[in-house]
Design a protein around this motif. Structure first.
Motif, PDB file in Angstrom:
ATOM      1  N   GLU A  43       0.849  -1.177   0.000  1.00  0.00           N
ATOM      2  CA  GLU A  43       0.000   0.000   0.000  1.00  0.00           C
ATOM      3  C   GLU A  43       0.885   1.227   0.000  1.00  0.00           C
ATOM      4  OE1 GLU A  43      -1.855  -0.260   3.736  1.00  0.00           O
ATOM      5  OE2 GLU A  43      -2.807  -2.187   3.340  1.00  0.00           O
ATOM      6  N   HIS A  44       0.518   2.204  -0.798  1.00  0.00           N
ATOM      7  CA  HIS A  44       1.150   3.509  -0.693  1.00  0.00           C
ATOM      8  C   HIS A  44       0.020   4.425  -0.303  1.00  0.00           C
ATOM      9  CE1 HIS A  44       4.949   2.591  -2.751  1.00  0.00           C
ATOM     10  NE2 HIS A  44       4.222   1.677  -3.344  1.00  0.00           N
ATOM     11  N   LYS A  45       0.013   4.860   0.929  1.00  0.00           N
ATOM     12  CA  LYS A  45      -1.078   5.767   1.251  1.00  0.00           C
ATOM     13  C   LYS A  45      -0.638   6.883   2.155  1.00  0.00           C
ATOM     14  CE  LYS A  45      -3.294   2.305   4.157  1.00  0.00           C
ATOM     15  NZ  LYS A  45      -4.465   1.802   4.761  1.00  0.00           N
ATOM     16  N   PHE A  46      -1.315   7.984   2.026  1.00  0.00           N
ATOM     17  CA  PHE A  46      -1.081   9.105   2.909  1.00  0.00           C
ATOM     18  C   PHE A  46      -1.928   8.850   4.142  1.00  0.00           C
ATOM     19  CE2 PHE A  46       0.574  12.924   0.403  1.00  0.00           C
ATOM     20  CZ  PHE A  46       1.393  12.096  -0.353  1.00  0.00           C
ATOM     21  N   MET A  47      -1.285   8.812   5.285  1.00  0.00           N
ATOM     22  CA  MET A  47      -2.040   8.638   6.515  1.00  0.00           C
ATOM     23  C   MET A  47      -2.049   9.958   7.243  1.00  0.00           C
ATOM     24  SD  MET A  47      -1.054   5.078   8.272  1.00  0.00           S
ATOM     25  CE  MET A  47      -1.463   3.495   7.555  1.00  0.00           C
ATOM     26  N   LYS A  48      -3.209  10.387   7.621  1.00  0.00           N
ATOM     27  CA  LYS A  48      -3.282  11.606   8.413  1.00  0.00           C
ATOM     28  C   LYS A  48      -2.855  11.230   9.825  1.00  0.00           C
ATOM     29  CE  LYS A  48      -6.855  15.068   8.784  1.00  0.00           C
ATOM     30  NZ  LYS A  48      -6.126  16.283   8.688  1.00  0.00           N
ATOM     31  N   GLU A  49      -1.999  12.039  10.394  1.00  0.00           N
ATOM     32  CA  GLU A  49      -1.461  11.693  11.714  1.00  0.00           C
ATOM     33  C   GLU A  49      -2.505  12.000  12.779  1.00  0.00           C
ATOM     34  OE1 GLU A  49       2.494  12.634  14.375  1.00  0.00           O
ATOM     35  OE2 GLU A  49       1.862  14.061  12.888  1.00  0.00           O
ATOM     36  N   ASP A  50      -3.346  11.026  13.078  1.00  0.00           N
ATOM     37  CA  ASP A  50      -4.404  11.361  14.022  1.00  0.00           C
ATOM     38  C   ASP A  50      -4.210  10.731  15.390  1.00  0.00           C
ATOM     39  OD1 ASP A  50      -5.021   8.779  13.559  1.00  0.00           O
ATOM     40  OD2 ASP A  50      -7.116   9.104  13.105  1.00  0.00           O
ATOM     41  N   ILE A  51      -3.018  10.196  15.650  1.00  0.00           N
ATOM     42  CA  ILE A  51      -2.806   9.747  17.025  1.00  0.00           C
ATOM     43  C   ILE A  51      -2.402  10.953  17.864  1.00  0.00           C
ATOM     44  CG2 ILE A  51      -0.422   9.007  16.713  1.00  0.00           C
ATOM     45  CD1 ILE A  51      -1.695   6.555  18.572  1.00  0.00           C
ATOM     46  N   SER A  52      -1.847  11.994  17.201  1.00  0.00           N
ATOM     47  CA  SER A  52      -1.716  13.274  17.891  1.00  0.00           C
ATOM     48  C   SER A  52      -2.602  14.250  17.135  1.00  0.00           C
ATOM     49  CB  SER A  52      -0.259  13.743  17.919  1.00  0.00           C
ATOM     50  OG  SER A  52       0.212  13.997  16.625  1.00  0.00           O
ATOM     51  N   GLU A  53      -2.811  15.417  17.700  1.00  0.00           N
ATOM     52  CA  GLU A  53      -3.795  16.320  17.119  1.00  0.00           C
ATOM     53  C   GLU A  53      -3.293  17.012  15.861  1.00  0.00           C
ATOM     54  OE1 GLU A  53      -7.123  16.552  18.954  1.00  0.00           O
ATOM     55  OE2 GLU A  53      -5.995  14.722  19.213  1.00  0.00           O
ATOM     56  N   GLY A  54      -2.030  16.807  15.527  1.00  0.00           N
ATOM     57  CA  GLY A  54      -1.539  17.331  14.265  1.00  0.00           C
ATOM     58  C   GLY A  54      -1.055  18.764  14.350  1.00  0.00           C
ATOM     59  N   TYR A  55      -0.742  19.301  13.202  1.00  0.00           N
ATOM     60  CA  TYR A  55      -0.110  20.603  13.115  1.00  0.00           C
ATOM     61  C   TYR A  55      -1.135  21.689  12.823  1.00  0.00           C
ATOM     62  CZ  TYR A  55       3.932  17.666  13.049  1.00  0.00           C
ATOM     63  OH  TYR A  55       4.872  16.749  13.393  1.00  0.00           O
ATOM     64  N   GLY A  56      -0.635  22.888  12.592  1.00  0.00           N
ATOM     65  CA  GLY A  56      -1.520  23.942  12.163  1.00  0.00           C
ATOM     66  C   GLY A  56      -2.141  24.714  13.316  1.00  0.00           C
ATOM     67  N   THR A  57      -1.791  24.367  14.554  1.00  0.00           N
ATOM     68  CA  THR A  57      -2.268  25.163  15.672  1.00  0.00           C
ATOM     69  C   THR A  57      -1.047  25.785  16.323  1.00  0.00           C
ATOM     70  OG1 THR A  57      -1.999  23.488  17.380  1.00  0.00           O
ATOM     71  CG2 THR A  57      -4.040  23.437  16.106  1.00  0.00           C
ATOM     72  N   LYS A  58      -1.262  26.827  17.093  1.00  0.00           N
ATOM     73  CA  LYS A  58      -0.136  27.478  17.753  1.00  0.00           C
ATOM     74  C   LYS A  58       0.525  26.548  18.760  1.00  0.00           C
ATOM     75  CE  LYS A  58      -1.095  32.338  17.278  1.00  0.00           C
ATOM     76  NZ  LYS A  58      -1.152  33.628  17.964  1.00  0.00           N
ATOM     77  N   ARG A  59      -0.238  25.579  19.216  1.00  0.00           N
ATOM     78  CA  ARG A  59       0.314  24.660  20.211  1.00  0.00           C
ATOM     79  C   ARG A  59       0.917  23.417  19.546  1.00  0.00           C
ATOM     80  NH1 ARG A  59      -2.276  26.132  25.549  1.00  0.00           N
ATOM     81  NH2 ARG A  59      -1.745  24.078  26.324  1.00  0.00           N
ATOM     82  N   GLY A  60       0.991  23.428  18.237  1.00  0.00           N
ATOM     83  CA  GLY A  60       1.698  22.350  17.550  1.00  0.00           C
ATOM     84  C   GLY A  60       1.069  21.000  17.772  1.00  0.00           C
ATOM     85  N   VAL A  61       1.841  20.045  18.250  1.00  0.00           N
ATOM     86  CA  VAL A  61       1.367  18.662  18.333  1.00  0.00           C
ATOM     87  C   VAL A  61       0.832  18.296  19.720  1.00  0.00           C
ATOM     88  CG1 VAL A  61       2.737  17.759  16.437  1.00  0.00           C
ATOM     89  CG2 VAL A  61       3.752  17.918  18.696  1.00  0.00           C
ATOM     90  N   GLU A  62       0.193  19.235  20.350  1.00  0.00           N
ATOM     91  CA  GLU A  62      -0.431  18.922  21.637  1.00  0.00           C
ATOM     92  C   GLU A  62      -1.438  17.793  21.428  1.00  0.00           C
ATOM     93  OE1 GLU A  62      -2.814  21.142  25.239  1.00  0.00           O
ATOM     94  OE2 GLU A  62      -2.901  22.010  23.237  1.00  0.00           O
ATOM     95  N   ILE A  63      -1.505  16.875  22.375  1.00  0.00           N
ATOM     96  CA  ILE A  63      -2.471  15.798  22.209  1.00  0.00           C
ATOM     97  C   ILE A  63      -3.449  15.737  23.372  1.00  0.00           C
ATOM     98  CG2 ILE A  63      -0.981  14.393  20.746  1.00  0.00           C
ATOM     99  CD1 ILE A  63      -0.371  12.649  23.027  1.00  0.00           C
ATOM    100  N   SER A  64      -4.629  15.231  23.053  1.00  0.00           N
ATOM    101  CA  SER A  64      -5.690  15.111  24.045  1.00  0.00           C
ATOM    102  C   SER A  64      -5.358  13.982  25.024  1.00  0.00           C
ATOM    103  CB  SER A  64      -7.009  14.784  23.343  1.00  0.00           C
ATOM    104  OG  SER A  64      -6.907  13.520  22.717  1.00  0.00           O
ATOM    105  N   GLU A  65      -6.028  14.007  26.169  1.00  0.00           N
ATOM    106  CA  GLU A  65      -5.847  12.942  27.162  1.00  0.00           C
ATOM    107  C   GLU A  65      -6.197  11.581  26.556  1.00  0.00           C
ATOM    108  OE1 GLU A  65      -4.410  12.965  30.170  1.00  0.00           O
ATOM    109  OE2 GLU A  65      -3.925  14.972  29.430  1.00  0.00           O
ATOM    110  N   GLU A  66      -7.224  11.587  25.717  1.00  0.00           N
ATOM    111  CA  GLU A  66      -7.669  10.347  25.069  1.00  0.00           C
ATOM    112  C   GLU A  66      -6.546   9.773  24.194  1.00  0.00           C
ATOM    113  OE1 GLU A  66     -11.298   9.136  21.992  1.00  0.00           O
ATOM    114  OE2 GLU A  66     -10.702  11.230  22.287  1.00  0.00           O
TER     115      GLU A  66
END
Length: 336
Positions: A135-158
Motif C-alpha cells: 500500500e502507498h497511502k497518505f495517513m493523516k497523523e491522528d494519534i496526535s492532534e496534528g499541526y496547524g495550531t499554535k500549540r503544535g502537536v499537543e495531544i488530548s488525554e484520550e
C-alpha cells in the motif's frame, strides 16, 4: 534504582491483538513464522511452523524527526494490530537519518524489539519474503492532534491514553538500551532526591508551534518556580537548541543534567539537528531515543509542544504521565 518504564521491559506480551508519515508503505509479506503458544498442558504443538503473512510497515518519512515517525508507527499498529498477523517495523526510509553508512539500516531494531516479538511470535525466519500486498497511502497523523495550531502537536488525554496502551501492547525497549539508560541514571541522577524532566523544542518548530518560543529567561523562571513549588532538587534537560542548553546549564550548574547529544550549529533549518545531514544519522537517532527514555524515567515532566514530549509521555512511567505540564500553562504566579 531505575523506575520501571511503563510496559517497556520484559513484561509478558499482551494478548495478540499505534502512525504513518506523508507517504507510507505497508507491505504484507509471506515468511515462516513460529508462533509460540502459551500452552502449559504439554501438548505436542508448542512450536508449530506455518506459512504466515508478515505485515511490514516502512514509513516514508521525508523531513520528519524520529518521534514523529514513532507516532506514525503507533498509528500503524493501532490500525493493523488486530489482524492477528505478526508485524515488523522498518525504519529504513527516513531521509533525516537513513543516509551515508546508515542508508539501509533499520533504526527501529537499534532501539526496540519488533512488535512481532512482543506479540509472541518467535523465530521469524526467511529474509526473502514474497510481498503479496503493498500500500502507498497518505495517513493523516491522528494519534496526535496534528499541526496547524499554535500549540503544535499537543495531544488530548484520550490520545495520550491510546498511545500508552499501544506502547504497552507492542513496544519494548531493547535490554541493552535499557541498561544504558540505567547506567546514565546511576551516574548522573542517582544523587538527587527527585529529578524531573524538561524538554524544550525550538529551532525549526517556530514554523509550527509558535507558543514554544518564550525567552530563555522565561524558561529559566518557570523551571525555578516548578522546582520550588514541587520540591524537586534537579532536572534532566533535553533540548534541540544549543543556546538554551548552554544558558540553562550555566545558570543551574550541577542541578541541570544533560546527555552528551550532538546539536547542530548549522543555520539552515533554524539549527534543527534532525535536519542536519552533516551529523551521522544513527548518532542523531540514538541521542534522541536516549534523551527520551531518560526523560521518561523521571518523576515529573515540563515541556514545550513536540512529538518528543508526546513520546516521553507515551513511554514514561505512570508517575510522570500523571505529572506533566506545558511551559505555556505554567504562569509565574500559578501555585499548585
Amino acid at each position: 534504582m531505575l523506575p520501571a518504564l511503563v510496559g517497556l521491559l520484559c513484561l509478558p506480551p499482551a494478548s495478540s491483538v499505534f502512525t504513518a508519515e506523508h507517504g507510507s508503505l505497508g507491505a504484507t509479506v509471506r515468511g515462516t513464522v513460529k508462533h509460540h503458544h502459551h500452552d502449559h498442558h504439554h501438548h505436542h504443538h508448542h512450536h508449530e511452523s506455518r506459512q504466515a503473512e508478515l505485515l511490514v510497515y516502512r514509513p516514508k518519512a521525508r523531513w520528519r524527526g524520529l518521534f514523529s515517525v514513532f507516532s506514525h508507527s503507533l498509528r500503524y499498529l493501532r490500525d493493523n494490530g488486530n489482524r492477528n498477523l505478526p508485524i515488523k517495523i522498518e525504519w529504513t526510509d527516513i531521509p533525516n537519518y537513513n543516509y551515508g553508512e546508515d542508508e539501509k539500516r533499520n533504526l527501529w531494531d537499534d532501539f526496540f524489539l519488533q512488535p512481532y516479538e512482543v506479540m509472541g511470535y518467535k523465530n521469524l525466519t526467511g529474509e526473502e519474503y514474497a510481498e503479496v500486498e503493498k500500500e502507498h497511502k497518505f495517513m493523516k497523523e491522528d494519534i496526535s492532534e496534528g499541526y496547524g495550531t499554535k500549540r503544535g502537536v499537543e495531544i488530548s488525554e484520550e490520545k495520550m491514553e491510546l498511545g500508552r496502551s499501544l506502547v504497552h501492547q507492542y513496544v519494548r525497549v531493547r535490554p541493552d538500551i535499557q541498561a544504558e539508560v540505567a547506567q546514565f541514571r546511576a551516574k548522573h541522577l542517582a544523587g538527587f532526591k527527585s529529578p524531573f524532566a524538561v524538554h524544550i523544542r525550538l529551532t525549526d518548530k517556530i514554523t509550527q508551534s509558535e507558543e514554544n518560543f518564550e525567552s530563555h529567561v522565561e524558561f529559566r523562571k518557570k523551571i525555578e518556580k516548578f522546582m520550588e513549588l514541587n520540591g524537586h532538587d534537579a532536572f534532566f534537560l533535553a533540548t534541540d537548541s544549543a543556546k538554551v542548553k548552554a544558558y540553562l546549564k550555566s545558570y543551574f550548574g550541577d542541578k541541570c543534567i544533560v546527555y552528551p547529544s550532538t546539536l547542530s550549529t548549522n543555520k539552515s533549518h533554524y539549527g534543527a539537528v534532525h535536519k542536519d545531514l552533516s551529523i551521522r544519522g544513527f548518532k542523531k537517532a540514538k541521542d534522541i531515543v536516549m534523551e527520551t527514555l531518560i526523560m521518561a524515567s523521571c518523576d515529573a515532566f515540563i515541556s514545550t509542544f513536540s512529538s518528543v514530549s508526546n513520546g516521553v509521555r507515551w513511554l514514561g512511567q505512570n508517575k510522570l504521565a500523571n505529572d506533566h505540564h506545558y511551559f505555556l500553562d505554567e504562569s509565574d504566579t500559578k501555585s499548585q
